[in-house]
Scaffold this active site. Structure first.
Site, PDB file in Angstrom:
ATOM      1  CE  LYS A 147     146.136 -22.296 -44.128  1.00  0.00           C
ATOM      2  NZ  LYS A 147     145.405 -23.508 -44.641  1.00  0.00           N
ATOM      3  CD  GLU A 150     150.015 -19.999 -36.206  1.00  0.00           C
ATOM      4  OE1 GLU A 150     150.907 -19.518 -36.512  1.00  0.00           O
ATOM      5  OE2 GLU A 150     149.695 -20.500 -37.368  1.00  0.00           O
ATOM      6  CB  SER A 153     139.861 -23.710 -50.122  1.00  0.00           C
ATOM      7  OG  SER A 153     139.713 -25.073 -48.929  1.00  0.00           O
TER       8      SER A 153
HETATM    9  C1  LIG Z   1     143.934 -24.590 -43.829  1.00  0.00           C
HETATM   10  C2  LIG Z   1     142.764 -24.575 -45.287  1.00  0.00           C
HETATM   11  C3  LIG Z   1     142.049 -24.060 -44.784  1.00  0.00           C
HETATM   12  C4  LIG Z   1     140.695 -23.473 -43.469  1.00  0.00           C
HETATM   13  O1  LIG Z   1     141.648 -22.402 -42.973  1.00  0.00           O
HETATM   14  P1  LIG Z   1     140.914 -20.486 -43.395  1.00  0.00           P
HETATM   15  O2  LIG Z   1     142.255 -19.604 -43.107  1.00  0.00           O
HETATM   16  O3  LIG Z   1     140.114 -21.023 -42.905  1.00  0.00           O
HETATM   17  O4  LIG Z   1     140.955 -20.897 -44.581  1.00  0.00           O
HETATM   18  C5  LIG Z   1     140.580 -24.371 -46.169  1.00  0.00           C
HETATM   19  N1  LIG Z   1     141.497 -25.059 -47.682  1.00  0.00           N
HETATM   20  C6  LIG Z   1     142.632 -25.416 -47.216  1.00  0.00           C
HETATM   21  C7  LIG Z   1     142.175 -25.963 -48.988  1.00  0.00           C
HETATM   22  C8  LIG Z   1     143.453 -25.309 -46.505  1.00  0.00           C
HETATM   23  O5  LIG Z   1     144.705 -25.677 -46.606  1.00  0.00           O
END
Ligand SMILES: *Cc1c(COP(=O)(O)O)cnc(C)c1O
Length: 405
Positions: free
Chosen positions: A94, A116, A382
């Site tokens: 993020k 948000e 992610s």
């Molecule tokens: C917020 C988050 C997501 C989901 O958000 P996307 O916008 O779909 O990427 C996925 N993995 C992690 C670790 C997150 O913090």
């Protein structure tokens, strides 16, 4: 309306196929229009690019490694690489976007940042860059989420952000989003709204996708170094709103040989009534400023989604992904809470990496796919699992033998 020629590039009005656009209240037109007319020009400036790249390198810690997961590969009989977004500062992808947007806000002369957040991950990434640049930061968060996500609320406060509870409706993410939009309407000239995924009115989906596209830009040269080709067989990512997925797919979307795999949260099961599998359950509609697929009742009320992972617990999906689904360019799968949990425990012991529950959905999808020995599969990891330790501990306590066996 012109037809978009590319899967990654929306039309000038922000359409990916029939999805996207900017459906906003009159009061926000000036703000959104300013962003629409200036974002590409600002992102194209050499000074902007230099500052963005320097911060990604020295502050976020990029490039993140592309790691060959040997033991996982052996289990699945193919070659699997993990893109390590879990190693980014603040523990997830993020921050790539919030770094980009804070630089955008400064170029637009904004002094005040609003955001948000649901689970608090985007709130933390926003509070982080506001501290970095010394800007005022206000984060709207549902009252219920503030209770559930105490450690992230503490982080935001320590970083100097003001956390304002949203007390209406279900007191969760969608109510926090309404409060943030209300704030933006009331503060049209000095405030920038940092949206945390590839959702919202045009140009947010495209702007966020471009900031996150550094992920696939790196994967291309990293694969070239490691296996001698820039193009993998498949790229797999989890999809909440879709920002980590958009970043991981971006530079492969217009390469037809690369299979694009999106993994949604099935919750207790797609047809259980407790799910967040938007493409399986959703219909066309407008949510948070753009036309996309939305989980809704027959009379158009947004359905409260469910996923064990807060980041995937969203009733919509970004317009780019709705188009990937609709056009057949993307393969859309879903993974249940239980399978994601099992996969997190298995992966931790196979590779010595504790994944975020969101990312664990992407890993679990491997068992629904067939690859050959020579194939090259990239999974976007992610985020890291520290934030999910409470859920993991509960799973070990309640069903220790099953999940670790
Ligand atoms: C917020 C988050 C997501 C989901 O958000 P996307 O916008 O779909 O990427 C996925 N993995 C992690 C670790 C997150 O913090």
């Amino acid at each position: 309306m012109a037809i978009s020629q590319s899967y990654k590039q929306p039309t000038a009005e922000g359409y990916y196929g029939k999805f996207g656009g900017a459906y906003i209240p009159e009061m926000l037109h000036r703000n959104v229009e300013e962003l629409q007319t200036r974002y590409l020009e600002i992102m194209g400036e050499a000074a902007f690019q230099q500052e963005f790249k320097e911060l990604l390198r020295d502050y976020v810690g990029r490039p993140t490694p592309l790691y060959y997961a040997k033991r996982l590969s052996e289990q699945h009989g193919t070659r699997i690489f993990m893109k390590r977004e879990d190693l980014c500062h603040t523990g997830a992808h993020k921050v790539n976007n919030t770094v980009g947007q804070i630089l955008m806000a400064l170029r637009l002369g904004k002094k005040r940042i609003i955001a948000e957040t649901g689970a608090g991950q985007h709130g933390v990434a926003t509070a982080t860059v506001c501290a970095l640049k010394g800007l005022e930061c206000i984060v709207y968060m549902g009252e219920k989420d503030i209770e559930r996500q105490a450690p992230n609320v503490a982080r935001m406060k320590m970083l100097g952000a003001t956390v304002i509870p949203a007390t209406s409706g279900s007191k969760t993410l969608k109510d926090a989003t309404n409060e943030a939009i209300r704030d933006w309407i009331n503060n049209p000239s000095d405030t920038h709204y940092i949206i945390g995924s590839v959702v919202g009115p045009h140009p947010y989906p495209d702007m966020v996708a471009r900031f996150q596209s550094v992920i696939s830009e790196e994967v291309r040269w990293q694969l070239k170094e490691k296996v001698g080709t820039e193009l993998p067989t498949a790229v797999i990512a989890c999809v909440g709103g879709g920002s980590n997925a958009a970043g991981a797919y971006y530079h492969f979307l217009d390469e037809p040989s690369v299979q694009i795999v999106a993994v949604e949260a099935a919750g207790h099961g797609v047809n259980s009534g407790l799910s967040a599998a938007t493409t399986a359950l959703g219909r066309e509609g407008v949510l948070h400023g753009s036309r996309s697929l939305v989980m809704q009742t027959t009379d158009g009320q947004v359905v409260e989604p469910h996923s064990i992972s807060a980041g995937l617990d969203y009733p919509g999906i970004g317009p780019m992904h709705a188009h990937l689904f609709d056009s057949g360019r993307g393969t859309f799968l879903s993974v249940t809470d239980e399978d994601a949990l099992q996969s997190a425990f298995k992966f931790a012991r196979l590779e010595g990496i504790i994944p975020a529950l969101e990312s664990s959905h992407a890993i679990a999808a491997l068992s629904q796919l067939k690859f050959k020995t020579d194939d090259v599969v990239v999974i976007n990891l992610s985020g890291r699992g520290d934030k999910d330790l409470g859920t993991y501990m509960k799973a070990m306590g309640v069903a220790g033998n099953e999940v670790t066996g």
